[in-house]
Design a protein around this motif. Sequence first.
Motif, PDB file in Angstrom:
ATOM      1  N   TYR A  50       0.805  -1.224   0.000  1.00  0.00           N
ATOM      2  CA  TYR A  50       0.000   0.000   0.000  1.00  0.00           C
ATOM      3  C   TYR A  50       0.833   1.268   0.000  1.00  0.00           C
ATOM      4  CZ  TYR A  50      -4.276  -2.600   0.599  1.00  0.00           C
ATOM      5  OH  TYR A  50      -5.345  -3.449   0.400  1.00  0.00           O
ATOM      6  N   ILE A  73      -0.607  -4.884  -5.637  1.00  0.00           N
ATOM      7  CA  ILE A  73      -0.232  -3.503  -5.325  1.00  0.00           C
ATOM      8  C   ILE A  73      -1.560  -2.786  -5.127  1.00  0.00           C
ATOM      9  CG2 ILE A  73       0.920  -1.405  -6.114  1.00  0.00           C
ATOM     10  CD1 ILE A  73       2.862  -3.752  -5.802  1.00  0.00           C
ATOM     11  N   ASN A  75      -4.568   0.114  -4.314  1.00  0.00           N
ATOM     12  CA  ASN A  75      -4.971   1.383  -4.914  1.00  0.00           C
ATOM     13  C   ASN A  75      -4.137   2.529  -4.340  1.00  0.00           C
ATOM     14  OD1 ASN A  75      -6.956  -0.138  -6.148  1.00  0.00           O
ATOM     15  ND2 ASN A  75      -8.570   0.523  -4.767  1.00  0.00           N
ATOM     16  N   TYR A  76      -3.648   3.396  -5.206  1.00  0.00           N
ATOM     17  CA  TYR A  76      -2.892   4.610  -4.832  1.00  0.00           C
ATOM     18  C   TYR A  76      -1.569   4.323  -4.112  1.00  0.00           C
ATOM     19  CZ  TYR A  76      -7.608   6.477  -5.580  1.00  0.00           C
ATOM     20  OH  TYR A  76      -8.836   6.774  -6.091  1.00  0.00           O
ATOM     21  N   ALA A  77      -1.040   3.115  -4.174  1.00  0.00           N
ATOM     22  CA  ALA A  77       0.128   2.725  -3.382  1.00  0.00           C
ATOM     23  C   ALA A  77       1.348   3.624  -3.608  1.00  0.00           C
ATOM     24  CB  ALA A  77       0.494   1.271  -3.659  1.00  0.00           C
ATOM     25  N   ILE A  98      -2.449  -5.074 -10.033  1.00  0.00           N
ATOM     26  CA  ILE A  98      -1.979  -3.716  -9.787  1.00  0.00           C
ATOM     27  C   ILE A  98      -3.228  -2.853  -9.689  1.00  0.00           C
ATOM     28  CG2 ILE A  98      -0.644  -1.776 -10.681  1.00  0.00           C
ATOM     29  CD1 ILE A  98       1.207  -3.803 -12.015  1.00  0.00           C
ATOM     30  N   SER A 102      -2.480   3.038  -8.895  1.00  0.00           N
ATOM     31  CA  SER A 102      -1.343   2.689  -8.039  1.00  0.00           C
ATOM     32  C   SER A 102      -0.113   3.534  -8.322  1.00  0.00           C
ATOM     33  CB  SER A 102      -0.965   1.222  -8.229  1.00  0.00           C
ATOM     34  OG  SER A 102      -2.000   0.394  -7.802  1.00  0.00           O
ATOM     35  N   SER A 125      -3.913   2.633 -13.614  1.00  0.00           N
ATOM     36  CA  SER A 125      -2.760   2.180 -12.821  1.00  0.00           C
ATOM     37  C   SER A 125      -1.505   3.000 -13.079  1.00  0.00           C
ATOM     38  CB  SER A 125      -2.445   0.714 -13.128  1.00  0.00           C
ATOM     39  OG  SER A 125      -3.499  -0.104 -12.704  1.00  0.00           O
TER      40      SER A 125
END
Length: 128
Positions: A50, A73, A75-77, A98, A102, A125
């Motif tokens: 994250y 991976i 969301n928004y990582a 992904i 991300s 992504s």
Amino acid sequence: MKKTVKKITALFIVCIIFTISVCQASAKSYLTLEGFQFLVNDDGVSATVYGYDNHTADVVVPSKLGSYNITAIGNYAFYENTSISVLSFIKAIHLEKIGFQSFYGCTGIKYLYIPECIKELSYGSFAN
């Protein structure tokens, strides 16, 4: 009248205690290894990344963090992490997903390797 006030006060206190305990139970504690923040998935053997707090230009997503297989991976990582110039999933042999945006806004990425094991590449992504 005094009994009603006491009952309302007691009910109010019970509601506050219940709300606090529910909030604490639902709070997630991220684990951090090798600069990656992650959560263990419900299966107890895999994890979702994250976040990332190493400020290195070359990011290689590993196969495992500790004993947990990296399968996603989140969301928004890596959202708007402009310090990344090389992004590789070559070691991430368990990675299947992904998440949404991300890597949104990671405008510094010059080299990207995505392996065949990825089954789901969510909308946006790698959008800028």
